[in-house]
Write an enzyme that holds these catalytic residues in place. Structure first.
Site, PDB file in Angstrom:
ATOM      1  N   TYR A 158      18.056  55.984  39.256  1.00 31.77           N
ATOM      2  CA  TYR A 158      17.561  56.342  37.549  1.00 31.77           C
ATOM      3  C   TYR A 158      18.774  56.534  36.663  1.00 31.77           C
ATOM      4  O   TYR A 158      18.969  55.945  35.766  1.00 31.77           O
ATOM      5  CB  TYR A 158      16.744  57.722  37.640  1.00 31.77           C
ATOM      6  CG  TYR A 158      15.872  57.679  36.215  1.00 31.77           C
ATOM      7  CD1 TYR A 158      15.086  56.850  36.078  1.00 31.77           C
ATOM      8  CD2 TYR A 158      16.298  58.858  35.371  1.00 31.77           C
ATOM      9  CE1 TYR A 158      14.164  56.998  34.608  1.00 31.77           C
ATOM     10  CE2 TYR A 158      15.682  59.028  34.058  1.00 31.77           C
ATOM     11  CZ  TYR A 158      14.572  58.075  33.847  1.00 31.77           C
ATOM     12  OH  TYR A 158      13.747  58.365  32.504  1.00 31.77           O
ATOM     13  N   ILE A 193      10.705  65.178  28.389  1.00 32.63           N
ATOM     14  CA  ILE A 193       9.654  65.027  27.295  1.00 32.63           C
ATOM     15  C   ILE A 193       8.252  65.281  28.174  1.00 32.63           C
ATOM     16  O   ILE A 193       8.045  64.532  29.088  1.00 32.63           O
ATOM     17  CB  ILE A 193       9.700  63.823  26.414  1.00 32.63           C
ATOM     18  CG1 ILE A 193      11.019  63.781  26.124  1.00 32.63           C
ATOM     19  CG2 ILE A 193       8.789  64.050  25.270  1.00 32.63           C
ATOM     20  CD1 ILE A 193      11.728  64.330  24.826  1.00 32.63           C
TER      21      ILE A 193
HETATM   22  N1  LIG Z   1       9.355  61.551  29.342  1.00 35.72           N
HETATM   23  C1  LIG Z   1      10.533  62.010  29.651  1.00 35.72           C
HETATM   24  O1  LIG Z   1      10.868  63.228  30.144  1.00 35.72           O
HETATM   25  C2  LIG Z   1      11.482  60.711  29.691  1.00 35.72           C
HETATM   26  C3  LIG Z   1      12.984  61.544  29.564  1.00 35.72           C
HETATM   27  C4  LIG Z   1      13.825  60.432  29.307  1.00 35.72           C
HETATM   28  C5  LIG Z   1      13.499  59.098  29.070  1.00 35.72           C
HETATM   29  N2  LIG Z   1      12.357  58.489  29.541  1.00 35.72           N
HETATM   30  C6  LIG Z   1      11.924  57.168  29.313  1.00 35.72           C
HETATM   31  O2  LIG Z   1      10.969  57.057  28.328  1.00 35.72           O
HETATM   32  C7  LIG Z   1      10.166  55.686  28.892  1.00 35.72           C
HETATM   33  C8  LIG Z   1       8.849  55.963  28.708  1.00 35.72           C
HETATM   34  O3  LIG Z   1       8.606  57.050  29.586  1.00 35.72           O
HETATM   35  P1  LIG Z   1       7.133  58.058  29.460  1.00 35.72           P
HETATM   36  O4  LIG Z   1       7.621  59.442  29.683  1.00 35.72           O
HETATM   37  O5  LIG Z   1       6.439  57.703  28.453  1.00 35.72           O
HETATM   38  O6  LIG Z   1       6.497  57.835  30.951  1.00 35.72           O
HETATM   39  P2  LIG Z   1       5.168  57.411  31.285  1.00 35.72           P
HETATM   40  O7  LIG Z   1       4.922  57.156  32.757  1.00 35.72           O
HETATM   41  O8  LIG Z   1       4.098  58.458  30.496  1.00 35.72           O
HETATM   42  O9  LIG Z   1       5.038  56.002  30.462  1.00 35.72           O
HETATM   43  C9  LIG Z   1       5.422  54.846  31.098  1.00 35.72           C
HETATM   44  C10 LIG Z   1       4.612  53.596  30.843  1.00 35.72           C
HETATM   45  O10 LIG Z   1       5.215  52.320  31.456  1.00 35.72           O
HETATM   46  C11 LIG Z   1       4.441  51.760  31.910  1.00 35.72           C
HETATM   47  N3  LIG Z   1       4.902  50.755  33.005  1.00 35.72           N
HETATM   48  C12 LIG Z   1       5.279  51.042  34.380  1.00 35.72           C
HETATM   49  N4  LIG Z   1       5.604  50.207  34.976  1.00 35.72           N
HETATM   50  C13 LIG Z   1       5.723  49.352  34.170  1.00 35.72           C
HETATM   51  C14 LIG Z   1       5.910  47.802  34.307  1.00 35.72           C
HETATM   52  N5  LIG Z   1       6.626  47.227  35.396  1.00 35.72           N
HETATM   53  N6  LIG Z   1       5.750  47.093  33.148  1.00 35.72           N
HETATM   54  C15 LIG Z   1       5.060  47.622  32.039  1.00 35.72           C
HETATM   55  N7  LIG Z   1       5.013  48.660  31.946  1.00 35.72           N
HETATM   56  C16 LIG Z   1       5.145  49.571  33.035  1.00 35.72           C
HETATM   57  C17 LIG Z   1       3.213  52.680  32.630  1.00 35.72           C
HETATM   58  O11 LIG Z   1       1.967  52.158  32.706  1.00 35.72           O
HETATM   59  C18 LIG Z   1       3.029  53.746  31.346  1.00 35.72           C
HETATM   60  O12 LIG Z   1       2.298  53.533  30.642  1.00 35.72           O
HETATM   61  C19 LIG Z   1      10.578  55.451  30.052  1.00 35.72           C
HETATM   62  O13 LIG Z   1      11.766  54.353  29.865  1.00 35.72           O
HETATM   63  C20 LIG Z   1      11.403  56.665  30.610  1.00 35.72           C
HETATM   64  O14 LIG Z   1      12.234  56.306  31.518  1.00 35.72           O
HETATM   65  C21 LIG Z   1      11.151  59.475  29.530  1.00 35.72           C
END
Ligand SMILES: NC(=O)c1ccc[n+]([C@@H]2O[C@H](COP(=O)([O-])OP(=O)(O)OC[C@H]3O[C@@H](n4cnc5c(N)ncnc54)[C@H](O)[C@@H]3O)[C@@H](O)[C@H]2O)c1
Length: 260
Positions: A158, A193
């Protein structure tokens, strides 16, 4: 304000829930029209229906695995046809993968995160760029993570893929600037988040969500974790022409964590 994104046509990946859903709601509220893509096409359809109930005709949904270049070509073509162009790309889809110390890590863990978190960003930029150039001023927003700027044990794949997103964003920004294209490119770096991506931490707290969130907030100066809207509003700004002089930059949304 309700028209900061009037006239903008936006593709968001991984849009079915979490941060993508919050971005979609806020961007629709600011007048954007949206292509919502997700590997879970059914959930993307359901979100598009909710958005269209409030903003008729604003959202389209597509099933889309960001690891597949063929699917990128197809989805971008369909989005451009449905929206009448494309001026903003948000590379949001991402996965957390398994927590693994180096001796237990696997090729499969790295390959999956490389394909979904990092290589997808190149596919998206490559297939969207001709349309973004045509619709300029345009913006690419790549959702990295604070984990792309600061490391943690057990998060090798990651950390590495999100750091790759951070640096590749700068490459894209410089390529577009050098070519004279008005396509800006910036990365966003959230700390924890409240979305489903934190489920493994909730499981570690035996399902006690409040306890998990309290544990995660300990290293954050503001003493809390973030809400999806904390990220969505930054994305609205970077998508809008308010940020017209901002490119190649990183936008940290971390409650002060990396200020320490
Ligand atoms: N929530 C956090 O704490 C956090 C912190 C830093 C970064 N992020 C980043 O934010 C972004 C969104 O994350 P989130 O927190 O909303 O997570 P989440 O798991 O709620 O949502 C991720 C979405 O991506 C979709 N997904 C997964 N694999 C996929 C693929 N191969 N093709 C298309 N879609 C796919 C899933 O179905 C889901 O709807 C990610 O890139 C994550 O790494 C999240």
């Amino acid at each position: 304000m309700a028209d900061r994104l009037k006239g903008k046509t936006v593709l968001i990946t991984g849009a079915a829930g979490g941060l993508g859903e919050a971005m979609a709601q806020r961007m629709a509220g600011e007048g954007a029209r949206l292509a919502l893509t997700d590997i879970d096409g059914g959930r993307a359809e359901a979100l598009a229906a909710r958005i269209n109930a409030a903003h008729p005709g604003a959202a389209f949904a597509y099933a889309h695995d960001v690891a597949s270049e063929d699917q990128w070509a197809d989805v971008v073509a369909r989005a451009v046809a449905d929206l009448g162009g494309l001026s903003v790309l948000v590379n949001n889809a991402g996965v957390g993968g398994a927590l693994a110390m180096v001796e237990d890590d696997t090729a499969e863990n790295w390959q999956r995160q490389y394909e979904i978190n990092l290589r997808s960003v190149m596919f998206g930029a490559k297939h969207a760029m001709p349309h973004l150039r045509a619709a300029a001023p345009a913006s690419i927003i790549n959702i990295s993570s604070i984990a792309g700027l600061a490391a943690a044990p057990g998060m090798g794949a990651y950390n590495a893929t999100k750091a790759g997103v951070w640096m590749y964003t700068k490459t894209l920004a410089l390529e577009a600037a050098k070519a004279g294209w008005n396509v800006r490119c910036n990365s966003v770096h959230p700390v924890f988040i409240k979305t489903a991506i934190l489920d493994p931490f909730v499981a570690m707290a035996h399902g006690d969500e409040a306890k998990a969130h309290e544990r995660l907030s300990r290293g954050i100066p503001l003493k809390r974790i973030g809400e999806p809207d904390d990220v969505a509003w930054a994305v609205v700004y970077l998508a809008s022409d308010e940020s017209k002089f901002v490119t190649g930059s990183e936008f940290k949304i971390d409650g002060g964590m990396t200020a320490q």
